[in-house]
Design a protein around this motif. Structure first.
Motif, PDB file in Angstrom:
ATOM      1  N   ASN A  42     -22.069  -1.526 -97.921  1.00 61.47           N
ATOM      2  CA  ASN A  42     -20.650  -1.782 -97.676  1.00 61.47           C
ATOM      3  C   ASN A  42     -19.961  -0.442 -97.446  1.00 61.47           C
TER       4      ASN A  42
ATOM      5  N   GLU B 194     -11.468  -2.380 -97.273  1.00 60.94           N
ATOM      6  CA  GLU B 194     -12.876  -2.711 -97.458  1.00 60.94           C
ATOM      7  C   GLU B 194     -13.524  -3.199 -96.160  1.00 60.94           C
TER       8      GLU B 194
ATOM      9  N   GLU C   5     -17.448  -4.912 -95.222  1.00 55.91           N
ATOM     10  CA  GLU C   5     -18.759  -5.299 -95.739  1.00 55.91           C
ATOM     11  C   GLU C   5     -19.285  -6.499 -94.965  1.00 55.91           C
ATOM     12  N   ASN C   6     -20.597  -6.545 -94.818  1.00 54.34           N
ATOM     13  CA  ASN C   6     -21.215  -7.697 -94.188  1.00 54.34           C
ATOM     14  C   ASN C   6     -21.008  -8.935 -95.059  1.00 54.34           C
TER      15      ASN C   6
ATOM     16  N   ILE D  35     -23.705  -9.683 -97.871  1.00 57.61           N
ATOM     17  CA  ILE D  35     -23.845  -8.874 -99.076  1.00 57.61           C
ATOM     18  C   ILE D  35     -23.410  -9.705-100.284  1.00 57.61           C
TER      19      ILE D  35
ATOM     20  N   GLY E 109     -19.949 -10.925-100.718  1.00 56.41           N
ATOM     21  CA  GLY E 109     -19.396 -10.495 -99.437  1.00 56.41           C
ATOM     22  C   GLY E 109     -18.256 -11.358 -98.930  1.00 56.41           C
TER      23      GLY E 109
ATOM     24  N   SER F  74     -13.951  -8.123 -96.457  1.00 53.70           N
ATOM     25  CA  SER F  74     -13.474  -7.107 -95.516  1.00 53.70           C
ATOM     26  C   SER F  74     -11.972  -7.279 -95.260  1.00 53.70           C
TER      27      SER F  74
ATOM     28  N   ASP G  99     -21.283  -9.598 -88.791  1.00 55.39           N
ATOM     29  CA  ASP G  99     -22.393  -8.799 -89.317  1.00 55.39           C
ATOM     30  C   ASP G  99     -23.196  -8.153 -88.187  1.00 55.39           C
TER      31      ASP G  99
END
Length: 226
Positions: free
Chosen positions: A93, A117, A119-120, A123, A126, A129, A156
């Motif tokens: 991330n 933030e 992040e995929n 995760i 997750g 984002s 992603d």
């Protein structure tokens, strides 16, 4: 003083901004990365490697390193910031700091302040984002747990367009044209009214190496900076 906090999430915009960056235009946009060098940026904390490759900034993790940050030399207060980010490994991330500093945090000398933030969605935990994390501060997440709803706006393994608008204590963020976060926090703003933009490569212990890339980074200031 009592904290003032408001929040709005998961609203679709009618016309997302995906315009290409310009060096400097009549509308006030300025490019922060010229696609060729890291002039105007300086790594603070950690030992992650930042290089320019094919017109992008690529940050790669380093074993045993704490979080690393590539910071602008200039500080910014009120602005709109746009950039594209790609996280190359689903286990990593990342994020972009803004109005940040490298003193006065929980650990002296460590970059601290608000972070958008990235992040995929695969995760663990997750889908967050675009929410605002308060890196290395007493605040942790600025968005309450019950309002931090996971979403699928982040793609992603692909390029993702982010937009951050920070005016006074109000912070708004969009991920690929989708409004994710709209919050106002007077107490936090008093501590972080102005500071660096910084690209984070997260610590991964002895795992990796993993990489994250950025491109088309531009900013439009709405107030004084230096």
């Amino acid at each position: 003083m009592k904290t003032c906090l408001t929040f709005l999430a998961a609203v679709t915009l009618a016309s997302p901004l995906f315009a290409a960056p310009a060096a400097e235009t009549a509308t006030g946009w300025t490019t922060l990365f010229n696609g060729k060098t890291l002039k105007g940026w300086n790594r603070i904390n950690g030992t992650a490697n930042y290089v320019v490759k094919d017109g992008t900034i690529v940050g790669t993790t380093s074993k045993g390193s704490p979080n690393s940050f590539l910071c602008t030399d200039k500080k910014y207060s009120d602005f709109e910031l746009e950039y594209e980010i790609k996280i190359h490994d689903k286990r990593l991330n990342s994020g972009v700091q803004f109005r940040s500093k490298h003193f006065g945090g929980r650990v002296e000398g460590r970059v601290n302040g608000p972070q958008c933030e990235a992040e995929n969605t695969e995760i663990k935990g997750g889908g967050e984002s675009g929410y605002i994390f308060a890196e290395a501060t007493k605040y942790y997440w600025l968005v309450p747990n019950d309002k931090r709803t996971p979403h699928k706006h982040f793609k992603d393994g692909e390029w993702n367009h982010f937009r951050i608008k920070a005016v006074g204590p109000r912070i708004q963020t969009w991920v690929n044209g989708e409004l994710v976060c709209d919050l106002t926090n007077e107490e936090f703003y008093k501590e972080y009214p102005k500071g660096y933009i910084a690209l984070q490569v997260h610590s991964v212990g002895n795992n990796g190496p993993f990489s994250v890339s950025w491109k088309n980074i531009r900013i439009r200031e709405m107030g004084k900076s230096n």
